[in-house]
Write a protein that holds these residues in place. Structure first.
Motif, mmCIF file in Angstrom:
data_model
loop_
_atom_site.group_PDB
_atom_site.id
_atom_site.type_symbol
_atom_site.label_atom_id
_atom_site.label_comp_id
_atom_site.label_asym_id
_atom_site.label_seq_id
_atom_site.Cartn_x
_atom_site.Cartn_y
_atom_site.Cartn_z
ATOM 1 N N UNK A 180 -19.593 -1.098 13.104
ATOM 2 C CA UNK A 180 -20.476 -1.858 14.223
ATOM 3 C C UNK A 180 -21.847 -1.093 14.166
ATOM 4 N N UNK A 181 -22.623 -1.913 14.497
ATOM 5 C CA UNK A 181 -24.045 -1.561 14.579
ATOM 6 C C UNK A 181 -24.649 -2.026 16.014
ATOM 7 N N UNK A 186 -30.714 -6.153 22.615
ATOM 8 C CA UNK A 186 -29.636 -6.741 23.187
ATOM 9 C C UNK A 186 -28.628 -5.549 23.803
ATOM 10 N N UNK A 187 -29.075 -4.881 25.081
ATOM 11 C CA UNK A 187 -28.372 -3.779 25.422
ATOM 12 C C UNK A 187 -26.882 -4.044 25.606
ATOM 13 N N UNK A 188 -26.179 -2.966 25.151
ATOM 14 C CA UNK A 188 -24.704 -2.989 25.389
ATOM 15 C C UNK A 188 -23.894 -3.814 24.374
ATOM 16 N N UNK A 575 -32.301 5.030 23.442
ATOM 17 C CA UNK A 575 -33.260 3.791 22.901
ATOM 18 C C UNK A 575 -31.956 2.679 22.641
ATOM 19 N N UNK A 576 -30.987 3.357 22.075
ATOM 20 C CA UNK A 576 -29.711 2.343 21.726
ATOM 21 C C UNK A 576 -28.810 2.180 22.808
#
Ligand code: ASP
Length: 582
Positions: A180-181, A186-188, A575-576
């Motif tokens: 997964x990336x 698109x938070x979360x 940031x992610x």
């Protein structure tokens, strides 16, 4: 100009020519008054000669200081060698050097860049770019290129078009775990990397593209078994308005073409057997048919005595090993030990020698007489001089154990000839398989595979019995391709997902996009995907795929050259939205 020729092309017919070559110093031999250098590039090796009489002092001195893997450019005259080397194509000539430029120096490489290298696996992986300079790896990559090119030629000339499908897609349960990336915007939320372009190629059929292929990376986050890679390449194909027969014929054609164009071997015949037959005859769904040793089921002829090992067994199966009656006691014991290893898990093995004088000698002579053993011989197809190896126990286990033994024996007897190619189709796979861990049915191929349409009713009453329009292409004991006719009807797809344990809500959530598309005129369609890495490895005469991939991962899924996977710094994690505890 860096070069007028490459290092593999000069011949005796080029004598007297002034040439310029560039390449790597494979090795040099310094005789004091004379220096020879083997200069290597992708195309081969040319020998350079520098000597006191004919080469200027400065250049001879420079030649003496060349180290292994220095990159140099030389100019000189093609002359005839006094002692010729018939092992290499340029072996009749050498270049008398008149000009030498060092283009770049090299540290001493960590292993010798020659066919018989002294470098271990891990070290060669760490310096993969040096390993690629070696002939065997380079040849593998050239072969891979050739296979891909022939795939593109063959399919393009038959109206297939190559379409790229996205790598950032949606996580779906297709068998293995997804990579997964995280999506920064698109938070979360997360993308998943495709395990295969399965749903996209089906959507392309609904889009009317009719014949599609793609040489494409796929990603599966599985526990790494030997010789699996987390990212691998498929030749992915799909066709509309076809039945199973059309697909088998089309891709049999492709496979024949590849074996012909790469190995110059004509394969006339692709036998077809059903999954059930494959399991009965070979105990596995990807049988190696380069040799015989088919299973003989002894259930009806081996349960009538007091031999309880057999009497308590669900399945008793034997194979006739050619020439095995000459095995010594020690050799037989070694096989018995081999099947008893935990990886195989048999509790023991019975054997019967079929002697040249037409008698049998078995390890269970107390229980079975000559008439009994002659029946074993008949059923397993034994000839005089063979030995029959017999395993017994629970059906599925015995099949798997004997299948492994069959391959092991064949390997030892030299029956798995890498220059022989024996493809076959295995058809009629079960649609579903029972998974003990989750206590549910799983799709044996994938959830989009069509059941045999005359068995739809059985799906309601006895789903485990239903067969699918699914097929595998097997080559020399390896599955090199697999595919199916797909479901193209929303109702059948919904029923299938229900049997796989999806609630209506989950089915819509996961596969709504496909089921909606089915409502806009989905044509009947089906396809197949080949594992390119494995196919190329087999065509290259090897079982391991790793050296047919330029930059593979090691057994722990690491790229030890770039040292990946690796940690992210806090800023990137923030940031992610992945900062643990934030
Ligand atoms: N998508 C399938 C797979 O990766 C192949 C196919 O059904 O075409 O195994």
């Amino acid at each position: 100009m860096y070069r007028t020729h490459n290092c593999g092309e000069l011949r005796i017919s080029d004598l007297g020519k002034q040439v310029t070559l560039s390449g790597w110093v494979q090795k040099s031999r310094d005789k004091g008054f004379l220096v020879w250098v083997d200069l290597r590039d992708r195309y081969g090796i040319s020998q350079l000669i520098f000597d006191e009489e004919r080469t200027s002092k400065d250049i001879l001195k420079n030649a003496k200081s060349l180290g292994r893997e220095f990159v140099i450019q030389i100019t000189g005259e093609v002359i005839e060698r006094s002692s010729k080397n018939s092992n290499i194509k340029t072996g009749e000539i050498e270049i008398l050097v008149s000009n030498l430029t060092v283009l770049n120096e090299s540290k001493v490489p960590p292993f010798t860049i020659e066919e018989n290298t002294d470098g271990g696996d891990e070290l060669r992986m760490q310096y993969r770019y040096l390993d690629i300079r070696r002939d065997s790896l380079k040849k593998n990559l050239v072969l891979r290129h050739k296979v891909s090119q022939e795939v593109r030629n063959y399919l393009s000339s038959r109206d297939f078009i190559e379409v790229e499908t996205p790598y950032l897609i949606k996580s779906t349960p297709e068998g293995a775990r997804d990579f997964v990336v995280p999506s920064r915007m698109n938070e979360g939320e997360f993308y998943a990397l495709p395990q295969s372009p399965q749903t996209f190629k089906q959507l392309l059929m609904i889009g009317g593209l009719d014949k599609y292929f793609q040489i494409v990376k796929c990603f599966r986050d599985e526990d790494l078994r030997a010789d699996r890679q987390p990212e691998f390449t498929q030749i992915d194909c799909e066709m509309s308005f076809v039945n199973q027969e059309n697909i088998l014929n089309t891709f049999e054609g492709l496979t024949k073409h590849l074996i012909k164009s790469v190995k110059n071997i004509d394969i006339l015949n692709f036998p077809r057997i059903t999954y059930d037959e494959a399991m009965e005859k070979y105990g596995c769904d990807k049988p190696d048919i380069r040799f015989g040793m088919e299973f003989g089921n002894l259930n009806n002829v081996a349960k009538h005595t007091d031999f309880n090992v057999f009497n308590n067994s669900e399945e008793i199966i034997g194979i006739a090993v050619p020439g095995g009656s000459s095995f010594t006691r020690k050799e037989i014991d070694k096989y018995i030990e081999w099947v008893k290893r935990p990886q195989i898990g048999a509790s023991g093995m019975i054997y019967a020698k079929y002697n040249d004088d037409n008698t049998f000698k078995s390890s269970v002579d107390k229980f079975f007489n000559q008439v009994d053993l002659a029946k074993w011989g008949e059923i397993t197809g034994a000839k005089k001089g063979d030995i029959i190896f017999v395993l017994s126990g629970e059906k599925n286990k015995v099949r798997a154990q004997l299948s492994a033994l069959r391959l092991h024996v064949a390997e030892n007897l030299g029956l798995r000839n890498p220059n022989e190619f024996a493809p076959l189709w295995v058809t009629d796979f079960p649609l579903l398989e029972w998974d003990e861990d989750s206590n549910k049915y799983h799709a044996m191929h994938h959830p989009f595979t069509s059941p045999k349409l005359d068995q739809l009713e059985l799906l309601k009453t006895n789903p485990g019995e239903v067969k699918a329009n699914a097929y595998d292409l097997v080559l020399n004991g390896n599955e090199i391709g697999g595919g199916s006719i797909r479901i193209h009807d929303k109702k059948i797809q919904a029923l299938m997902l229900k049997h796989l344990g999806f609630s209506e809500k989950d089915a819509i959530e996961q596969f709504g996009f496909l089921m909606n598309a089915f409502e806009y005129g989905a044509p009947p369609h089906g396809g197949i995907a080949f594992g390119l890495d494995r196919l190329v490895a087999i065509l290259g005469g090897q079982e391991s795929i790793r050296d047919f991939i330029a930059f593979p991962k090691n057994n722990s899924g690491r790229d030890v050259m770039i040292n990946s996977p690796s940690k992210l710094d806090d800023e990137q994690l923030n940031e992610l939205n992945l900062k643990i505890g934030s």
